[in-house]
Write a protein that holds these residues in place. Sequence first.
Motif, PDB file in Angstrom:
ATOM      1  N   TRP A 105       0.969  -1.252  -0.076  1.00 39.59           N
ATOM      2  CA  TRP A 105       0.152  -0.018   0.149  1.00 39.59           C
ATOM      3  C   TRP A 105       0.787   1.411   0.085  1.00 39.59           C
ATOM      4  N   THR A 106       1.986   1.145   0.819  1.00 42.44           N
ATOM      5  CA  THR A 106       2.686   2.355   0.739  1.00 42.44           C
ATOM      6  C   THR A 106       3.446   2.846  -0.640  1.00 42.44           C
ATOM      7  N   VAL A 107       3.862   1.699  -1.287  1.00 38.63           N
ATOM      8  CA  VAL A 107       4.597   1.682  -2.536  1.00 38.63           C
ATOM      9  C   VAL A 107       3.398   2.508  -3.601  1.00 38.63           C
ATOM     10  N   ILE A 108       2.247   2.100  -3.684  1.00 41.90           N
ATOM     11  CA  ILE A 108       1.256   2.172  -4.489  1.00 41.90           C
ATOM     12  C   ILE A 108       0.734   3.624  -4.188  1.00 41.90           C
ATOM     13  N   SER A 109       0.782   4.237  -2.811  1.00 46.17           N
ATOM     14  CA  SER A 109       0.449   5.585  -2.351  1.00 46.17           C
ATOM     15  C   SER A 109       1.346   6.565  -2.631  1.00 46.17           C
ATOM     16  N   MET A 110       2.858   6.058  -2.685  1.00 45.17           N
ATOM     17  CA  MET A 110       3.808   6.805  -3.296  1.00 45.17           C
ATOM     18  C   MET A 110       3.931   7.085  -4.603  1.00 45.17           C
ATOM     19  N   ALA A 111       3.371   6.095  -5.388  1.00 48.86           N
ATOM     20  CA  ALA A 111       3.411   6.139  -6.680  1.00 48.86           C
ATOM     21  C   ALA A 111       2.444   7.479  -7.048  1.00 48.86           C
ATOM     22  N   PHE A 112       1.230   6.936  -6.499  1.00 48.46           N
ATOM     23  CA  PHE A 112       0.127   7.855  -6.840  1.00 48.46           C
ATOM     24  C   PHE A 112       0.513   9.577  -6.519  1.00 48.46           C
ATOM     25  N   ALA A 113       0.999   9.720  -5.483  1.00 45.90           N
ATOM     26  CA  ALA A 113       1.411  11.047  -4.932  1.00 45.90           C
ATOM     27  C   ALA A 113       2.598  11.583  -5.736  1.00 45.90           C
ATOM     28  N   THR A 114       3.587  10.800  -6.157  1.00 47.45           N
ATOM     29  CA  THR A 114       4.625  11.244  -6.910  1.00 47.45           C
ATOM     30  C   THR A 114       4.046  11.493  -8.639  1.00 47.45           C
ATOM     31  N   ARG A 142       3.699  19.815 -12.605  1.00 49.41           N
ATOM     32  CA  ARG A 142       4.924  20.547 -13.397  1.00 49.41           C
ATOM     33  C   ARG A 142       4.601  20.766 -14.663  1.00 49.41           C
ATOM     34  N   TYR A 143       3.411  20.210 -15.138  1.00 49.21           N
ATOM     35  CA  TYR A 143       3.173  20.592 -16.726  1.00 49.21           C
ATOM     36  C   TYR A 143       1.652  20.953 -17.015  1.00 49.21           C
ATOM     37  N   PHE A 144       0.861  21.020 -15.694  1.00 51.02           N
ATOM     38  CA  PHE A 144      -0.329  21.368 -16.119  1.00 51.02           C
ATOM     39  C   PHE A 144      -0.628  22.186 -14.757  1.00 51.02           C
ATOM     40  N   GLN A 145      -1.486  23.483 -15.075  1.00 45.76           N
ATOM     41  CA  GLN A 145      -1.983  24.265 -13.894  1.00 45.76           C
ATOM     42  C   GLN A 145      -3.116  23.630 -13.272  1.00 45.76           C
ATOM     43  N   LEU A 146      -2.888  22.463 -12.505  1.00 42.66           N
ATOM     44  CA  LEU A 146      -4.045  21.663 -11.895  1.00 42.66           C
ATOM     45  C   LEU A 146      -4.633  22.538 -10.746  1.00 42.66           C
ATOM     46  N   ASN A 147      -5.774  22.154 -10.620  1.00 42.15           N
ATOM     47  CA  ASN A 147      -6.574  22.845  -9.426  1.00 42.15           C
ATOM     48  C   ASN A 147      -6.025  22.241  -8.147  1.00 42.15           C
ATOM     49  N   ARG A 148      -5.503  23.140  -7.337  1.00 43.15           N
ATOM     50  CA  ARG A 148      -4.811  22.562  -6.124  1.00 43.15           C
ATOM     51  C   ARG A 148      -5.726  21.684  -5.172  1.00 43.15           C
ATOM     52  N   ILE A 149      -6.888  22.208  -5.071  1.00 41.08           N
ATOM     53  CA  ILE A 149      -7.879  21.405  -4.326  1.00 41.08           C
ATOM     54  C   ILE A 149      -8.234  20.003  -4.969  1.00 41.08           C
ATOM     55  N   VAL A 201      -5.934  18.506  -6.586  1.00 38.97           N
ATOM     56  CA  VAL A 201      -5.178  17.433  -6.017  1.00 38.97           C
ATOM     57  C   VAL A 201      -5.057  16.847  -4.931  1.00 38.97           C
ATOM     58  N   LEU A 202      -5.382  17.829  -3.884  1.00 35.40           N
ATOM     59  CA  LEU A 202      -5.604  17.156  -2.699  1.00 35.40           C
ATOM     60  C   LEU A 202      -6.696  16.090  -2.262  1.00 35.40           C
ATOM     61  N   LEU A 242     -15.217   8.989  -0.560  1.00 38.33           N
ATOM     62  CA  LEU A 242     -15.066   8.536  -2.138  1.00 38.33           C
ATOM     63  C   LEU A 242     -15.759   9.738  -2.599  1.00 38.33           C
ATOM     64  N   LEU A 243     -17.015  10.174  -2.262  1.00 33.32           N
ATOM     65  CA  LEU A 243     -17.674  11.460  -2.944  1.00 33.32           C
ATOM     66  C   LEU A 243     -16.737  12.723  -3.241  1.00 33.32           C
ATOM     67  N   LEU A 244     -15.692  12.913  -2.104  1.00 26.65           N
ATOM     68  CA  LEU A 244     -14.678  13.912  -2.292  1.00 26.65           C
ATOM     69  C   LEU A 244     -13.777  13.600  -3.268  1.00 26.65           C
ATOM     70  N   TYR A 245     -13.351  12.294  -3.373  1.00 28.82           N
ATOM     71  CA  TYR A 245     -12.461  11.757  -4.424  1.00 28.82           C
ATOM     72  C   TYR A 245     -13.019  12.273  -5.809  1.00 28.82           C
ATOM     73  N   TRP A 246     -14.148  11.887  -6.021  1.00 28.59           N
ATOM     74  CA  TRP A 246     -14.749  12.110  -7.130  1.00 28.59           C
ATOM     75  C   TRP A 246     -14.952  13.487  -7.448  1.00 28.59           C
ATOM     76  N   LEU A 247     -15.196  14.318  -6.554  1.00 22.46           N
ATOM     77  CA  LEU A 247     -15.071  16.034  -6.576  1.00 22.46           C
ATOM     78  C   LEU A 247     -13.511  16.447  -7.239  1.00 22.46           C
ATOM     79  N   GLY A 248     -12.660  15.530  -6.721  1.00 25.61           N
ATOM     80  CA  GLY A 248     -11.212  15.853  -7.063  1.00 25.61           C
ATOM     81  C   GLY A 248     -10.934  15.476  -8.602  1.00 25.61           C
ATOM     82  N   VAL A 249     -11.461  14.485  -8.775  1.00 21.66           N
ATOM     83  CA  VAL A 249     -11.486  13.751 -10.274  1.00 21.66           C
ATOM     84  C   VAL A 249     -12.202  14.954 -11.095  1.00 21.66           C
ATOM     85  N   ALA A 250     -13.103  15.465 -10.875  1.00 24.18           N
ATOM     86  CA  ALA A 250     -13.951  16.342 -11.665  1.00 24.18           C
ATOM     87  C   ALA A 250     -13.160  17.711 -11.803  1.00 24.18           C
ATOM     88  N   LEU A 251     -12.562  18.127 -10.619  1.00 20.04           N
ATOM     89  CA  LEU A 251     -11.565  19.259 -10.640  1.00 20.04           C
ATOM     90  C   LEU A 251     -10.609  19.238 -11.605  1.00 20.04           C
TER      91      LEU A 251
END
Length: 280
Positions: free
Chosen positions: A44-53, A60-67, A69-70, A260-269
């Motif tokens: 789980w730690t390796v997978i989480s670090m991969a997602f975060a990275t 660095r390449y997109f002006q992503l919505n910081r919220i 990303v969070l 999960l609903l908040l994650y979906w909001l993150g995807v939408a952003l």
Amino acid sequence: MKEKILKTLTALILVILPFLVGTSIGKYSPYVETNSFTAYVAIWTVISMAFATIIFLFLRYFQLNRIGVLLFLLICPMVGIIGLAAPPDLSIKMLEHPEREHLRYIFLFIAAAIFGLLTLFLFKGNMLTIKGSGRWIITLIFVVAFAEFIWEFTHHYLYPEGLKLWISEGKNAEDFGKNYDNFSIISIGVMGRYVQFISIIWLSLHLYKLREIKIWSPILVGISGLLGIVSATVIYVTEMNIPKGFEFLFLFFIPGIPFLLLYWLGVALLTNFRKRDIIA
């Protein structure tokens, strides 16, 4: 047209990604007696670090919505919970491996911490452009939602310790659950779900109003959130004795659903960007 199709496919994949990754590591679940608890945490730690990275590289390449990303980082604790591939073990066997239930609630504490950061970021700089007393009212609602998360997760994290003490006092282990999670505790959880789902539904509608997300997000979040509210109501009215045929409602009451609903909001952003958001 191609850009729209690409965004749609990306959003669809990201929406189901926690389930795809979580189920893929389910075979390593510590609930399987032959599996190693340490190995699961390491995976789980390796997978989480991969997602975060990956998400920070995208910054660095997109002006992503910081919220966005969070909220996307909520995928990390969700993958961990889904990967457990088992409901909480509330039997006396829990005492043989209390670390399993502790791990479940550590994941939820991580998710709650992200929710706390969300609350701080949203209202400290007034990113939602809310003025007057409305800003403080909404802030208070989010703070109450966060406080209930912390209280609830602490309560359930200590379940094994409570069960152990109960048994040491010579009491029947089968009676512990009803005593520990009595109607008063359930009522607090119900009130918490009301506040949490209402705040998330409101956030999705407000972000749509600000044109930060597309219409699919408030629809998906709204329907799921309303089911969560209905679930909480049924659980309160029936005192956790959900009628036959409606057992599925309990799924919307579990503490992971608001995240999960908040994650979906993150995807939408994150998927609501344009070509001009690409950093040259």
